[in-house]
Design a protein around this motif. Sequence first.
Motif, PDB file in Angstrom:
ATOM      1  N   VAL A  18       0.844  -1.179   0.000  1.00  0.00           N
ATOM      2  CA  VAL A  18       0.000   0.000   0.000  1.00  0.00           C
ATOM      3  C   VAL A  18       0.887   1.239   0.000  1.00  0.00           C
ATOM      4  O   VAL A  18       1.794   1.361   0.821  1.00  0.00           O
ATOM      5  N   GLY A  19       0.630   2.141  -0.955  1.00  0.00           N
ATOM      6  CA  GLY A  19       1.366   3.399  -1.010  1.00  0.00           C
ATOM      7  C   GLY A  19       2.745   3.301  -1.628  1.00  0.00           C
ATOM      8  O   GLY A  19       3.509   4.261  -1.594  1.00  0.00           O
ATOM      9  N   GLN A  20       3.098   2.158  -2.167  1.00  0.00           N
ATOM     10  CA  GLN A  20       4.393   1.986  -2.827  1.00  0.00           C
ATOM     11  C   GLN A  20       4.152   1.718  -4.313  1.00  0.00           C
ATOM     12  O   GLN A  20       3.694   0.646  -4.686  1.00  0.00           O
ATOM     13  N   VAL A  21       4.431   2.715  -5.130  1.00  0.00           N
ATOM     14  CA  VAL A  21       4.177   2.596  -6.558  1.00  0.00           C
ATOM     15  C   VAL A  21       5.355   1.888  -7.226  1.00  0.00           C
ATOM     16  O   VAL A  21       6.505   2.288  -7.058  1.00  0.00           O
ATOM     17  N   ASP A  53      -0.321   7.123  -5.697  1.00  0.00           N
ATOM     18  CA  ASP A  53      -0.571   6.277  -4.538  1.00  0.00           C
ATOM     19  C   ASP A  53      -1.427   5.094  -4.973  1.00  0.00           C
ATOM     20  O   ASP A  53      -2.433   5.275  -5.661  1.00  0.00           O
ATOM     21  N   THR A  54      -1.031   3.909  -4.581  1.00  0.00           N
ATOM     22  CA  THR A  54      -1.724   2.722  -5.092  1.00  0.00           C
ATOM     23  C   THR A  54      -1.806   1.624  -4.047  1.00  0.00           C
ATOM     24  O   THR A  54      -1.122   1.642  -3.015  1.00  0.00           O
ATOM     25  N   VAL A  55      -2.637   0.639  -4.358  1.00  0.00           N
ATOM     26  CA  VAL A  55      -2.538  -0.691  -3.764  1.00  0.00           C
ATOM     27  C   VAL A  55      -1.976  -1.580  -4.863  1.00  0.00           C
ATOM     28  O   VAL A  55      -2.551  -1.673  -5.953  1.00  0.00           O
ATOM     29  N   ALA A  67      -1.457  -2.724 -10.282  1.00  0.00           N
ATOM     30  CA  ALA A  67      -1.493  -1.538  -9.429  1.00  0.00           C
ATOM     31  C   ALA A  67      -2.846  -0.860  -9.592  1.00  0.00           C
ATOM     32  O   ALA A  67      -3.329  -0.674 -10.710  1.00  0.00           O
ATOM     33  N   ILE A  68      -3.455  -0.510  -8.477  1.00  0.00           N
ATOM     34  CA  ILE A  68      -4.810   0.030  -8.482  1.00  0.00           C
ATOM     35  C   ILE A  68      -4.816   1.369  -7.775  1.00  0.00           C
ATOM     36  O   ILE A  68      -4.255   1.508  -6.669  1.00  0.00           O
ATOM     37  N   GLU A  69      -5.475   2.348  -8.383  1.00  0.00           N
ATOM     38  CA  GLU A  69      -5.554   3.682  -7.799  1.00  0.00           C
ATOM     39  C   GLU A  69      -7.018   4.135  -7.774  1.00  0.00           C
ATOM     40  O   GLU A  69      -7.755   3.970  -8.750  1.00  0.00           O
ATOM     41  N   ILE A  73      -9.596   3.778  -1.850  1.00  0.00           N
ATOM     42  CA  ILE A  73      -8.386   2.967  -1.888  1.00  0.00           C
ATOM     43  C   ILE A  73      -8.011   2.493  -0.483  1.00  0.00           C
ATOM     44  O   ILE A  73      -7.553   1.363  -0.287  1.00  0.00           O
ATOM     45  N   ASP A  74      -8.225   3.336   0.533  1.00  0.00           N
ATOM     46  CA  ASP A  74      -7.940   2.922   1.904  1.00  0.00           C
ATOM     47  C   ASP A  74      -8.886   1.805   2.334  1.00  0.00           C
ATOM     48  O   ASP A  74      -8.471   0.821   2.951  1.00  0.00           O
ATOM     49  N   ARG A  75     -10.168   1.962   2.015  1.00  0.00           N
ATOM     50  CA  ARG A  75     -11.148   0.943   2.373  1.00  0.00           C
ATOM     51  C   ARG A  75     -10.867  -0.359   1.621  1.00  0.00           C
ATOM     52  O   ARG A  75     -10.945  -1.447   2.186  1.00  0.00           O
ATOM     53  N   PHE A  76     -10.502  -0.222   0.349  1.00  0.00           N
ATOM     54  CA  PHE A  76     -10.201  -1.408  -0.458  1.00  0.00           C
ATOM     55  C   PHE A  76      -9.013  -2.166   0.116  1.00  0.00           C
ATOM     56  O   PHE A  76      -9.043  -3.404   0.211  1.00  0.00           O
TER      57      PHE A  76
END
Length: 287
Positions: free
Chosen positions: A55-58, A68-70, A84-86, A92-95
């Motif tokens: 999380v947060g590492q692209v 910022d991604t998952v 990578a999902i944005e 994105i935090d909830r996901f």
Amino acid sequence: MSETVVADFVGRFFAPGVEGDPPTGRIILSQRRLVLAADGYKETIPLSSVFDVKVGQVPPEMAGYFNDTVTVAYRRDDARAVAAIEGNDTNIDRFATVLFKVLLNGTKALTRHPAKVGGRVVDSDAQKARLDVTHGELAFKGSDPFTVTLSNVVSVERADRDLGNGKHPVISFRHIEDGTAVTSQVGMTSGRLTNVLGRYIRLRYADVKEELEDVELGEEETEVLVAAYSAGPGVSLAKVVDIEPQRLTMLLNGLIDEGLLVDTEEGTELTAKGRVIVGQRIESVNT
């Protein structure tokens, strides 16, 4: 999909086969799979193939597209693949939280708790448990159940340990229980889930630790934080610390400004940042 959908939102993504700019499409998560779908494109990722979540590492190859991604790493046709999902901050935090829960909830584990109390090794037997991920906590349910509050975790490492089934990768983490630094060891049913568990534990306190990098405290400030932890809400700190009242008020105001303490209806309490500092202090005393 016939199974229950637990997350469904619109966002941008980059995945195998995507050419050019990342498309905007639907991100759908169920108990079994993650689906990325856009016009003319669909990628289905079985959750059983996922071995890492960041999380947060692209990823470097996607840095030009995302801030910022998952990022999900998984096996695809016997090879490593990355998606990578944005989305917006809330989605994105909830996901990310839901994804970790779907991956980890109900999984079997071997645990040794405690493995250490302070710096002393404890001869605890390994126990079978089932993991339950709740908001801010990990509950290990079995014959000797225990719960870990993630905001009390002060260090995490992955190491090879024997929990009764030979040496395998386990997550070893120190956390604070009743004012004492305790080490617990957890090994999941597979290496990939052990890796995911380690990521989740680090994620829950990494942001707090990052915020603390610029915080510098003297002995008096640290003493006040430890006293607030020991006394609990509703107890006047003036009764438990040997600091002149006017000086104590100044210290308390400074710690509130730093986001380490907060005033509530029940009294002055530690924030998550404050608990990490106290945890580190208790750990240093006990080791």
